[in-house]
Design a protein around this motif. Structure first.
Motif, PDB file in Angstrom:
ATOM      1  N   GLY A   1       0.782  -1.229   0.000  1.00 40.93           N
ATOM      2  CA  GLY A   1       0.000   0.000   0.000  1.00 40.93           C
ATOM      3  C   GLY A   1       0.811   1.276   0.000  1.00 40.93           C
ATOM      4  O   GLY A   1       0.251   2.367   0.125  1.00 40.93           O
ATOM      5  N   THR A   2       2.121   1.157  -0.148  1.00 40.98           N
ATOM      6  CA  THR A   2       2.942   2.350  -0.207  1.00 40.98           C
ATOM      7  C   THR A   2       4.195   2.033  -1.006  1.00 40.98           C
ATOM      8  O   THR A   2       4.452   0.881  -1.337  1.00 40.98           O
ATOM      9  CB  THR A   2       3.309   2.849   1.195  1.00 40.98           C
ATOM     10  OG1 THR A   2       3.961   4.122   1.082  1.00 40.98           O
ATOM     11  CG2 THR A   2       4.245   1.876   1.902  1.00 40.98           C
ATOM     12  N   ILE A   3       4.967   3.072  -1.293  1.00 38.58           N
ATOM     13  CA  ILE A   3       6.202   2.863  -2.053  1.00 38.58           C
ATOM     14  C   ILE A   3       7.297   2.480  -1.068  1.00 38.58           C
ATOM     15  O   ILE A   3       7.980   3.335  -0.506  1.00 38.58           O
ATOM     16  CB  ILE A   3       6.570   4.118  -2.851  1.00 38.58           C
ATOM     17  CG1 ILE A   3       5.389   4.524  -3.749  1.00 38.58           C
ATOM     18  CG2 ILE A   3       7.819   3.847  -3.691  1.00 38.58           C
ATOM     19  CD1 ILE A   3       5.611   5.823  -4.482  1.00 38.58           C
ATOM     20  N   PHE A   4       7.437   1.185  -0.862  1.00 36.32           N
ATOM     21  CA  PHE A   4       8.324   0.678   0.182  1.00 36.32           C
ATOM     22  C   PHE A   4       9.759   1.139  -0.021  1.00 36.32           C
ATOM     23  O   PHE A   4      10.442   1.464   0.945  1.00 36.32           O
ATOM     24  CB  PHE A   4       8.258  -0.852   0.186  1.00 36.32           C
ATOM     25  CG  PHE A   4       9.234  -1.498   1.128  1.00 36.32           C
ATOM     26  CD1 PHE A   4      10.437  -2.009   0.672  1.00 36.32           C
ATOM     27  CD2 PHE A   4       8.926  -1.603   2.474  1.00 36.32           C
ATOM     28  CE1 PHE A   4      11.327  -2.621   1.533  1.00 36.32           C
ATOM     29  CE2 PHE A   4       9.816  -2.211   3.351  1.00 36.32           C
ATOM     30  CZ  PHE A   4      11.014  -2.716   2.878  1.00 36.32           C
ATOM     31  N   SER A   5      10.210   1.208  -1.270  1.00 37.76           N
ATOM     32  CA  SER A   5      11.638   1.422  -1.535  1.00 37.76           C
ATOM     33  C   SER A   5      12.148   2.769  -1.035  1.00 37.76           C
ATOM     34  O   SER A   5      13.339   2.935  -0.812  1.00 37.76           O
ATOM     35  CB  SER A   5      11.911   1.288  -3.032  1.00 37.76           C
ATOM     36  OG  SER A   5      11.191   2.266  -3.754  1.00 37.76           O
ATOM     37  N   ILE A   6      11.265   3.739  -0.839  1.00 36.41           N
ATOM     38  CA  ILE A   6      11.731   5.047  -0.389  1.00 36.41           C
ATOM     39  C   ILE A   6      11.508   5.258   1.101  1.00 36.41           C
ATOM     40  O   ILE A   6      11.807   6.318   1.637  1.00 36.41           O
ATOM     41  CB  ILE A   6      11.038   6.189  -1.167  1.00 36.41           C
ATOM     42  CG1 ILE A   6       9.531   6.216  -0.863  1.00 36.41           C
ATOM     43  CG2 ILE A   6      11.309   6.051  -2.652  1.00 36.41           C
ATOM     44  CD1 ILE A   6       8.846   7.430  -1.443  1.00 36.41           C
ATOM     45  N   ALA A   7      10.987   4.252   1.773  1.00 38.99           N
ATOM     46  CA  ALA A   7      10.603   4.414   3.172  1.00 38.99           C
ATOM     47  C   ALA A   7      11.718   4.016   4.122  1.00 38.99           C
ATOM     48  O   ALA A   7      12.400   3.013   3.909  1.00 38.99           O
ATOM     49  CB  ALA A   7       9.367   3.578   3.472  1.00 38.99           C
ATOM     50  N   VAL A   8      11.858   4.796   5.170  1.00 36.51           N
ATOM     51  CA  VAL A   8      12.665   4.361   6.305  1.00 36.51           C
ATOM     52  C   VAL A   8      11.839   3.322   7.069  1.00 36.51           C
ATOM     53  O   VAL A   8      10.640   3.498   7.272  1.00 36.51           O
ATOM     54  CB  VAL A   8      12.993   5.538   7.239  1.00 36.51           C
ATOM     55  CG1 VAL A   8      13.731   5.040   8.485  1.00 36.51           C
ATOM     56  CG2 VAL A   8      13.805   6.589   6.513  1.00 36.51           C
ATOM     57  N   MET A   9      12.484   2.244   7.476  1.00 32.86           N
ATOM     58  CA  MET A   9      11.799   1.191   8.215  1.00 32.86           C
ATOM     59  C   MET A   9      12.471   0.970   9.554  1.00 32.86           C
ATOM     60  O   MET A   9      13.685   1.142   9.689  1.00 32.86           O
ATOM     61  CB  MET A   9      11.810  -0.121   7.428  1.00 32.86           C
ATOM     62  CG  MET A   9      11.065  -0.070   6.104  1.00 32.86           C
ATOM     63  SD  MET A   9       9.299   0.232   6.310  1.00 32.86           S
ATOM     64  CE  MET A   9       8.797  -1.136   7.348  1.00 32.86           C
ATOM     65  N   GLY A  10      11.678   0.542  10.509  1.00 29.09           N
ATOM     66  CA  GLY A  10      12.234   0.279  11.829  1.00 29.09           C
ATOM     67  C   GLY A  10      11.586  -0.927  12.475  1.00 29.09           C
ATOM     68  O   GLY A  10      10.491  -1.342  12.099  1.00 29.09           O
ATOM     69  N   TRP A  11      12.319  -1.497  13.414  1.00 31.67           N
ATOM     70  CA  TRP A  11      11.792  -2.543  14.300  1.00 31.67           C
ATOM     71  C   TRP A  11      11.813  -1.996  15.720  1.00 31.67           C
ATOM     72  O   TRP A  11      12.840  -1.468  16.175  1.00 31.67           O
ATOM     73  CB  TRP A  11      12.615  -3.814  14.219  1.00 31.67           C
ATOM     74  CG  TRP A  11      12.393  -4.628  12.991  1.00 31.67           C
ATOM     75  CD1 TRP A  11      13.140  -4.630  11.839  1.00 31.67           C
ATOM     76  CD2 TRP A  11      11.353  -5.584  12.790  1.00 31.67           C
ATOM     77  NE1 TRP A  11      12.634  -5.529  10.937  1.00 31.67           N
ATOM     78  CE2 TRP A  11      11.526  -6.128  11.499  1.00 31.67           C
ATOM     79  CE3 TRP A  11      10.300  -6.057  13.559  1.00 31.67           C
ATOM     80  CZ2 TRP A  11      10.682  -7.115  10.962  1.00 31.67           C
ATOM     81  CZ3 TRP A  11       9.451  -7.029  13.029  1.00 31.67           C
ATOM     82  CH2 TRP A  11       9.650  -7.539  11.743  1.00 31.67           C
ATOM     83  N   TYR A  12      10.704  -2.137  16.404  1.00 33.50           N
ATOM     84  CA  TYR A  12      10.571  -1.757  17.801  1.00 33.50           C
ATOM     85  C   TYR A  12      10.229  -2.995  18.605  1.00 33.50           C
ATOM     86  O   TYR A  12       9.781  -4.004  18.070  1.00 33.50           O
ATOM     87  CB  TYR A  12       9.442  -0.745  17.979  1.00 33.50           C
ATOM     88  CG  TYR A  12       9.685   0.633  17.438  1.00 33.50           C
ATOM     89  CD1 TYR A  12       9.689   0.883  16.069  1.00 33.50           C
ATOM     90  CD2 TYR A  12       9.914   1.711  18.298  1.00 33.50           C
ATOM     91  CE1 TYR A  12       9.901   2.155  15.567  1.00 33.50           C
ATOM     92  CE2 TYR A  12      10.119   2.990  17.816  1.00 33.50           C
ATOM     93  CZ  TYR A  12      10.103   3.212  16.456  1.00 33.50           C
ATOM     94  OH  TYR A  12      10.300   4.482  15.974  1.00 33.50           O
ATOM     95  N   ARG A  13      10.396  -2.891  19.915  1.00 34.60           N
ATOM     96  CA  ARG A  13       9.937  -3.955  20.795  1.00 34.60           C
ATOM     97  C   ARG A  13       9.354  -3.351  22.067  1.00 34.60           C
ATOM     98  O   ARG A  13       9.699  -2.245  22.466  1.00 34.60           O
ATOM     99  CB  ARG A  13      11.068  -4.923  21.149  1.00 34.60           C
ATOM    100  CG  ARG A  13      12.160  -4.343  22.032  1.00 34.60           C
ATOM    101  CD  ARG A  13      13.274  -5.358  22.207  1.00 34.60           C
ATOM    102  NE  ARG A  13      14.343  -4.842  23.054  1.00 34.60           N
ATOM    103  CZ  ARG A  13      15.512  -5.449  23.223  1.00 34.60           C
ATOM    104  NH1 ARG A  13      15.752  -6.614  22.596  1.00 34.60           N
ATOM    105  NH2 ARG A  13      16.431  -4.916  24.011  1.00 34.60           N
ATOM    106  N   GLN A  14       8.454  -4.118  22.657  1.00 36.39           N
ATOM    107  CA  GLN A  14       7.846  -3.692  23.905  1.00 36.39           C
ATOM    108  C   GLN A  14       7.735  -4.884  24.833  1.00 36.39           C
ATOM    109  O   GLN A  14       7.026  -5.855  24.526  1.00 36.39           O
ATOM    110  CB  GLN A  14       6.482  -3.064  23.677  1.00 36.39           C
ATOM    111  CG  GLN A  14       5.887  -2.443  24.924  1.00 36.39           C
ATOM    112  CD  GLN A  14       4.718  -1.529  24.620  1.00 36.39           C
ATOM    113  OE1 GLN A  14       4.085  -1.617  23.566  1.00 36.39           O
ATOM    114  NE2 GLN A  14       4.419  -0.621  25.543  1.00 36.39           N
TER     115      GLN A  14
END
Length: 114
Positions: free
Chosen positions: A26-39
Motif C-alpha cells: 500500500g505504499t512505495i516501500f523502496s523510499i521508506a525508512v523502516m524500523g523494528w521496535y519492541r515492547q
C-alpha cells in the motif's frame, strides 16, 4: 491502504537466533525508512533497529552486534535477524513504517528462555 504484516516470532533458548519478517503493502516501500521496535511487559516501546532507503542502519547499544536489519525492496520486506538472543530480548516486536506513530505491524512475540 498501508499494511504491515509480520512473521517469524517464537520461543528460543538463550544464545539462539530468530529472523523476523515484515511485508509492507500500500505504499512505495523502496523510499521508506523502516524500523523494528519492541515492547516488553511494563516497559515502553523502544526502537531496536532502523534502515534507510539506501541501506544505512542504526542500532542501540543493547542489540548492536547481535541484531541485523535488512531490506529487500523487490519484495517490499524488511527483516530483523536476531542472534545470540538473551532473556531480556523477550518482548513483542513490531515493524514500523517511517519511524512514525502512524503505521505499525500487528506485533510478533519473541520469548527467550534462560
Amino acid at each position: 491502504q498501508v499494511q504491515l504484516v509480520e512473521s517469524g516470532g517464537g520461543l528460543v533458548q538463550a544464545g539462539g537466533s530468530l529472523r523476523l519478517s515484515c511485508r509492507v503493502s500500500g505504499t512505495i516501500f523502496s523510499i521508506a525508512v523502516m524500523g523494528w521496535y519492541r515492547q516488553a511487559p511494563g516497559k515502553q516501546r523502544e526502537l531496536v533497529a532502523s534502515i534507510t532507503r539506501d541501506g544505512s542502519t542504526n542500532y542501540p547499544d543493547s542489540v548492536k552486534g547481535r541484531f541485523i536489519i535488512s531490506r529487500d525492496n523487490a519484495k517490499s520486506t524488511v527483516y530483523l535477524q536476531m542472534n545470540n538472543l538473551k532473556p531480556e530480548d523477550t518482548a513483542v516486536y513490531y515493524c514500523n513504517l517511517g519511524l512514525s506513530s502512524r503505521w505499525w505491524g500487528q506485533g510478533t512475540q519473541v520469548t527467550v528462555s534462560s
